[in-house]
Design a protein around this motif. Sequence first.
Motif, PDB file in Angstrom:
ATOM      1  N   GLU A  85       0.842  -1.222   0.043  1.00  0.00           N
ATOM      2  CA  GLU A  85      -0.147  -0.097   0.024  1.00  0.00           C
ATOM      3  C   GLU A  85       1.163   1.825  -0.099  1.00  0.00           C
ATOM      4  O   GLU A  85       1.735   1.755   1.144  1.00  0.00           O
ATOM      5  CB  GLU A  85      -1.053   0.020   1.458  1.00  0.00           C
ATOM      6  CG  GLU A  85      -2.105   1.365   1.422  1.00  0.00           C
ATOM      7  CD  GLU A  85      -2.421   1.291   2.911  1.00  0.00           C
ATOM      8  OE1 GLU A  85      -2.603   0.834   3.614  1.00  0.00           O
ATOM      9  OE2 GLU A  85      -3.314   2.045   2.560  1.00  0.00           O
ATOM     10  N   ILE A 109      -4.290   7.079  -2.492  1.00  0.00           N
ATOM     11  CA  ILE A 109      -3.665   5.724  -1.510  1.00  0.00           C
ATOM     12  C   ILE A 109      -4.039   4.875  -2.803  1.00  0.00           C
ATOM     13  O   ILE A 109      -4.479   5.097  -3.786  1.00  0.00           O
ATOM     14  CB  ILE A 109      -4.925   5.273  -0.505  1.00  0.00           C
ATOM     15  CG1 ILE A 109      -4.819   6.736   0.508  1.00  0.00           C
ATOM     16  CG2 ILE A 109      -4.703   3.430  -0.146  1.00  0.00           C
ATOM     17  CD1 ILE A 109      -6.832   6.530   0.821  1.00  0.00           C
ATOM     18  N   LEU A 111      -2.691   1.097  -4.005  1.00  0.00           N
ATOM     19  CA  LEU A 111      -2.579  -0.580  -4.269  1.00  0.00           C
ATOM     20  C   LEU A 111      -1.409  -0.769  -5.349  1.00  0.00           C
ATOM     21  O   LEU A 111      -1.866  -0.656  -6.178  1.00  0.00           O
ATOM     22  CB  LEU A 111      -4.023  -1.931  -3.983  1.00  0.00           C
ATOM     23  CG  LEU A 111      -4.197  -1.740  -2.579  1.00  0.00           C
ATOM     24  CD1 LEU A 111      -5.496  -2.918  -2.444  1.00  0.00           C
ATOM     25  CD2 LEU A 111      -3.817  -1.875  -1.443  1.00  0.00           C
ATOM     26  N   VAL A 119      -2.935  -2.658  -8.897  1.00  0.00           N
ATOM     27  CA  VAL A 119      -4.171  -2.766  -8.434  1.00  0.00           C
ATOM     28  C   VAL A 119      -5.401  -2.251  -9.167  1.00  0.00           C
ATOM     29  O   VAL A 119      -5.536  -1.138  -8.786  1.00  0.00           O
ATOM     30  CB  VAL A 119      -4.365  -3.918  -7.361  1.00  0.00           C
ATOM     31  CG1 VAL A 119      -5.367  -4.424  -7.374  1.00  0.00           C
ATOM     32  CG2 VAL A 119      -2.940  -3.960  -7.184  1.00  0.00           C
ATOM     33  N   PRO A 120      -5.657  -2.616 -10.617  1.00  0.00           N
ATOM     34  CA  PRO A 120      -6.519  -2.492 -11.343  1.00  0.00           C
ATOM     35  C   PRO A 120      -8.176  -1.407 -10.261  1.00  0.00           C
ATOM     36  O   PRO A 120      -8.794  -2.493  -9.373  1.00  0.00           O
ATOM     37  CB  PRO A 120      -7.655  -3.073 -12.135  1.00  0.00           C
ATOM     38  CG  PRO A 120      -6.505  -4.391 -12.370  1.00  0.00           C
ATOM     39  CD  PRO A 120      -5.722  -3.899 -11.472  1.00  0.00           C
ATOM     40  N   HIS A 121      -8.665  -0.426 -10.110  1.00  0.00           N
ATOM     41  CA  HIS A 121      -9.676  -0.107  -9.517  1.00  0.00           C
ATOM     42  C   HIS A 121      -9.667  -0.216  -7.955  1.00  0.00           C
ATOM     43  O   HIS A 121     -10.410  -0.076  -7.456  1.00  0.00           O
ATOM     44  CB  HIS A 121     -10.855  -1.177  -9.775  1.00  0.00           C
ATOM     45  CG  HIS A 121     -11.518  -1.635 -11.267  1.00  0.00           C
ATOM     46  ND1 HIS A 121     -11.342  -1.027 -11.826  1.00  0.00           N
ATOM     47  CD2 HIS A 121     -11.072  -2.926 -11.554  1.00  0.00           C
ATOM     48  CE1 HIS A 121     -11.542  -1.206 -13.158  1.00  0.00           C
ATOM     49  NE2 HIS A 121     -11.638  -2.791 -12.969  1.00  0.00           N
ATOM     50  N   THR A 122      -8.492   0.374  -7.072  1.00  0.00           N
ATOM     51  CA  THR A 122      -8.085   0.606  -6.141  1.00  0.00           C
ATOM     52  C   THR A 122      -6.978   2.108  -6.333  1.00  0.00           C
ATOM     53  O   THR A 122      -6.967   1.718  -4.764  1.00  0.00           O
ATOM     54  CB  THR A 122      -7.641  -0.014  -6.108  1.00  0.00           C
ATOM     55  OG1 THR A 122      -6.356  -0.556  -5.848  1.00  0.00           O
ATOM     56  CG2 THR A 122      -8.516  -1.726  -5.697  1.00  0.00           C
ATOM     57  N   ASP A 123      -7.301   2.975  -6.833  1.00  0.00           N
ATOM     58  CA  ASP A 123      -6.353   4.094  -6.697  1.00  0.00           C
ATOM     59  C   ASP A 123      -7.557   5.095  -6.232  1.00  0.00           C
ATOM     60  O   ASP A 123      -8.478   5.475  -6.998  1.00  0.00           O
ATOM     61  CB  ASP A 123      -5.793   4.492  -8.345  1.00  0.00           C
ATOM     62  CG  ASP A 123      -4.574   6.150  -8.017  1.00  0.00           C
ATOM     63  OD1 ASP A 123      -4.851   6.663  -7.104  1.00  0.00           O
ATOM     64  OD2 ASP A 123      -3.829   5.753  -8.588  1.00  0.00           O
ATOM     65  N   ILE A 124      -6.648   4.942  -5.144  1.00  0.00           N
ATOM     66  CA  ILE A 124      -8.241   6.670  -4.504  1.00  0.00           C
ATOM     67  C   ILE A 124      -7.588   7.695  -4.394  1.00  0.00           C
ATOM     68  O   ILE A 124      -6.293   8.043  -3.223  1.00  0.00           O
ATOM     69  CB  ILE A 124      -9.021   6.134  -3.439  1.00  0.00           C
ATOM     70  CG1 ILE A 124     -10.441   6.789  -3.642  1.00  0.00           C
ATOM     71  CG2 ILE A 124      -8.747   5.940  -2.442  1.00  0.00           C
ATOM     72  CD1 ILE A 124     -11.357   6.332  -2.662  1.00  0.00           C
ATOM     73  N   ARG A 126      -7.868  11.519  -1.611  1.00  0.00           N
ATOM     74  CA  ARG A 126      -9.310  12.262  -1.594  1.00  0.00           C
ATOM     75  C   ARG A 126      -8.693  13.476  -0.804  1.00  0.00           C
ATOM     76  O   ARG A 126      -7.363  14.207  -0.769  1.00  0.00           O
ATOM     77  CB  ARG A 126      -9.601  11.699  -0.264  1.00  0.00           C
ATOM     78  CG  ARG A 126     -10.479  10.294  -0.685  1.00  0.00           C
ATOM     79  CD  ARG A 126     -11.074   9.301   0.795  1.00  0.00           C
ATOM     80  NE  ARG A 126     -11.543   8.160   0.541  1.00  0.00           N
ATOM     81  CZ  ARG A 126     -10.650   7.273   1.113  1.00  0.00           C
ATOM     82  NH1 ARG A 126      -9.952   7.186   2.184  1.00  0.00           N
ATOM     83  NH2 ARG A 126     -11.491   5.655   1.238  1.00  0.00           N
ATOM     84  N   ASP A 139     -13.485  12.814  -3.627  1.00  0.00           N
ATOM     85  CA  ASP A 139     -13.255  12.506  -4.693  1.00  0.00           C
ATOM     86  C   ASP A 139     -13.773  12.733  -6.041  1.00  0.00           C
ATOM     87  O   ASP A 139     -14.725  12.783  -5.805  1.00  0.00           O
ATOM     88  CB  ASP A 139     -12.866  10.825  -3.827  1.00  0.00           C
ATOM     89  CG  ASP A 139     -13.975  10.039  -3.943  1.00  0.00           C
ATOM     90  OD1 ASP A 139     -15.212  10.542  -4.517  1.00  0.00           O
ATOM     91  OD2 ASP A 139     -14.176   9.093  -3.512  1.00  0.00           O
ATOM     92  N   SER A 141     -15.832  10.551  -6.872  1.00  0.00           N
ATOM     93  CA  SER A 141     -17.633  10.799  -6.915  1.00  0.00           C
ATOM     94  C   SER A 141     -18.420  10.770  -5.999  1.00  0.00           C
ATOM     95  O   SER A 141     -19.709  10.948  -6.239  1.00  0.00           O
ATOM     96  CB  SER A 141     -17.841   9.187  -7.521  1.00  0.00           C
ATOM     97  OG  SER A 141     -17.185   8.675  -6.686  1.00  0.00           O
ATOM     98  N   GLU A 142     -17.682  11.621  -5.139  1.00  0.00           N
ATOM     99  CA  GLU A 142     -18.653  11.219  -3.830  1.00  0.00           C
ATOM    100  C   GLU A 142     -18.012  12.713  -3.105  1.00  0.00           C
ATOM    101  O   GLU A 142     -16.190  13.177  -3.025  1.00  0.00           O
ATOM    102  CB  GLU A 142     -18.013  10.511  -2.623  1.00  0.00           C
ATOM    103  CG  GLU A 142     -18.706  10.636  -1.719  1.00  0.00           C
ATOM    104  CD  GLU A 142     -18.634   9.280  -0.636  1.00  0.00           C
ATOM    105  OE1 GLU A 142     -19.058   8.949   0.413  1.00  0.00           O
ATOM    106  OE2 GLU A 142     -17.560   9.005  -1.319  1.00  0.00           O
TER     107      GLU A 142
END
Lengths: 269, 478
Positions: A85, A109, A111, A119-124, A126, A139, A141-142
């Motif tokens: 991470e 953040i 992975l 790792v796909p779909h885990t990059d965020i 904020r 972020d 979407s939120e």
Amino acid sequence: MEADPNAAVASYPLVSLLPVLRTFEPPAGAFNPAGPWRQTWGVYTFAGRTAVTGRVGRLTLQRQVNGAAARLEVTYSKELTGGREEVTGTLEGPADAPLATPDRWTFRIRLLDAQGNPVPHTDITRKAVRDGGQITISDPSETRRLAVPGPYTVNWCLFDAVQRLPGEDTKPLAFTLIDHADQVKPETTLAFRKAMDVQVAGGKTVRTRAYEQLGRGNVPWVYWTDEAGRLLWVVAGLEGYALEAAGESAAKHAPAPYGSSQNRDKAGG
Amino acid sequence: MSRPDAPFRLTRRRALQAGAAGAGALLAGCAPGATAREARQADASPGDDRPNILLIISDQLGLDAIGAHGCPDVATPHLDRLIRGGTTFMESHSASPVCSPARSSIMTGFMPVETGVVSNGRPIHEKRKNLGQHFRPHGYETVYCGKWHLPGGYQAAIDGFDVLPAGKGQGDLNDTAVSNACAAWIKQRPKEKPFLMVASFMQPHDICYWGNARANRMPPDLGLPFEALRGRLPALPPNHTSRPPEPKILASHFVGDYSEDMWRYYLWLYARMIEMLDADVGRVLDTLEAAGQADRTVVILTSDHGDGRGRHLHVSKWYPYDEAMKVPMILACPGRIKAGQADRAHLVTGLDVMATACDYAGIKPPAGSGGRSLRPLAEGRDVPWRDFVVSEWQGAGRMVRTARYKYARYPGDPVEMLFDMQEDPWETKNLYQEAALADVLARHRTMMDDYLAGLDVVDPTASNERPARPAAPKKKRT
């Protein structure tokens, strides 16, 4: 400490880091906790029958100061089974805030797998900004608005703040902790615990000041600084940190003066 | 409750019938408001309106250790909102009060002796499919993140699942990464298929390492290590010093050398660890809502087992008392699952997770599973139900729990356990030698024997952990 129950009690909970202390070389030289600095800690986890199960990561904080403004840059890397991470963040706020309270921060953040690939779909990512008694965290979407009346700070900022506390003259500080940059944990306090001598590598003794953080949503955190204020060790339940490198920040990217429009646009956008 | 104390095998057959019927009735009975949701559903998963399944597993979370379940010592706003927004089962019992065996049952719908996971650190027997293996061929995207322990605590690969990396460390060192990864994935995943996600958190399992004397986190004479906590610590439980006659192996587990301060500090720590879990559960629930997925995702939250919490002078688990055995079982999905319902009438078990998930997904549950779908109960429908649940641990201990009684035994030990859970919910009087209850004892023995005889037992799989040995008996300090 290990063989002597009385010592184990007296040093509690530093006893968890005992194997690390045996080889710990205390940093030397002058240190100005109010100035720019860069420090790196090893991240440890404790469990089972031994005090230290292993070093599982690294945390680097770099503090930069420009007039009344301070910026704390966070680089955190932790091993995972099958990857790691990576957390990078920037927190900005007034340089003289007792809790190093940021007014705005951004964290990314990610992975990575064992080969270092994302790792796909885990990059965020904020972003957060304070607006009166409210913190807006967003972020792509939120957007969430957290009511945080009164003093607050973010967990990594306490690694900075304790370095400027005045030891036994510290008045207890009550605040809301924004843990991991987005989790609201109210009723937290930070207070002086005690001064204590700790034996490290080669039988040398380091005079330390310990501070304790208690509150909802966390086991106790205890921070040990040396007499210059450098944060040497942290123990929180089964999680520990030990200083590995300390020096003055290169400060190549010193922030704009606190409160300037340039500063706000960069971090809050 | 129909047919008191009837043999479980009969209800198992009913369960299979009910499961098949449930599969054919997918999403029947959707609540008002479904039409309003359709646009978002179509947008989210074109051509497939089966619900997502989010299984949240905690570790060592006792049923009554949650604010909404009556615990005054902990603040759990996120677990509380899940409970208020869904159905919580107050008679929920672990299939095994030990990590790996319990998890094997949650993941397969079979008892540990049927999965081969009779103790910690064993893989699931190849004869059994886990949730991922069961759901993936039916078009579900299957993702796992967090503690697995079948056999590895964390694994880079798990059959049937895409694995989001996690692990190496305890507590917040893990769970924060798990909730962040799950939240990111829920937002960013491809939307073609419904998902089955397992978010498996470590907390409040860290408390295990306070109860372990050799780990030095509760050294003798520690007392209260934070003076600021004085006056703020939880009270000791009413059965703290209760030591009813117990089988020998159980009697060797108790902790007698903590002071009252240390016990209460232990309870305070446990509460904080639950709050850490709560924050991570909250991050995932917030994401579901923000992503517009809450009303098309069935959330199931449970735990592998509870913790001793100073009851009967115990820490940890591995025994049949309620503090280790009872675990949360919460189902929520706005518009599908009845909100604000606390079910106190039906005995449920970790075996039911598989059947429940299958029911909502329209997938036939595994043949021979003793689990039952909780869907009809969660949706407020009355159905014939089982009369008892069973638990097993350490490859030897067995428990039968009926509506009124708890019966437990260890083979070869003459001391059995029989508690009247209505009259003695804190389990302070072992009634196994009460002549007036000889009939009750005999019936429960028969229930257990019949149940065990009906199991499809497999050979234990190979363990990667040393066999657990109970600590030497300790004397209470005077």
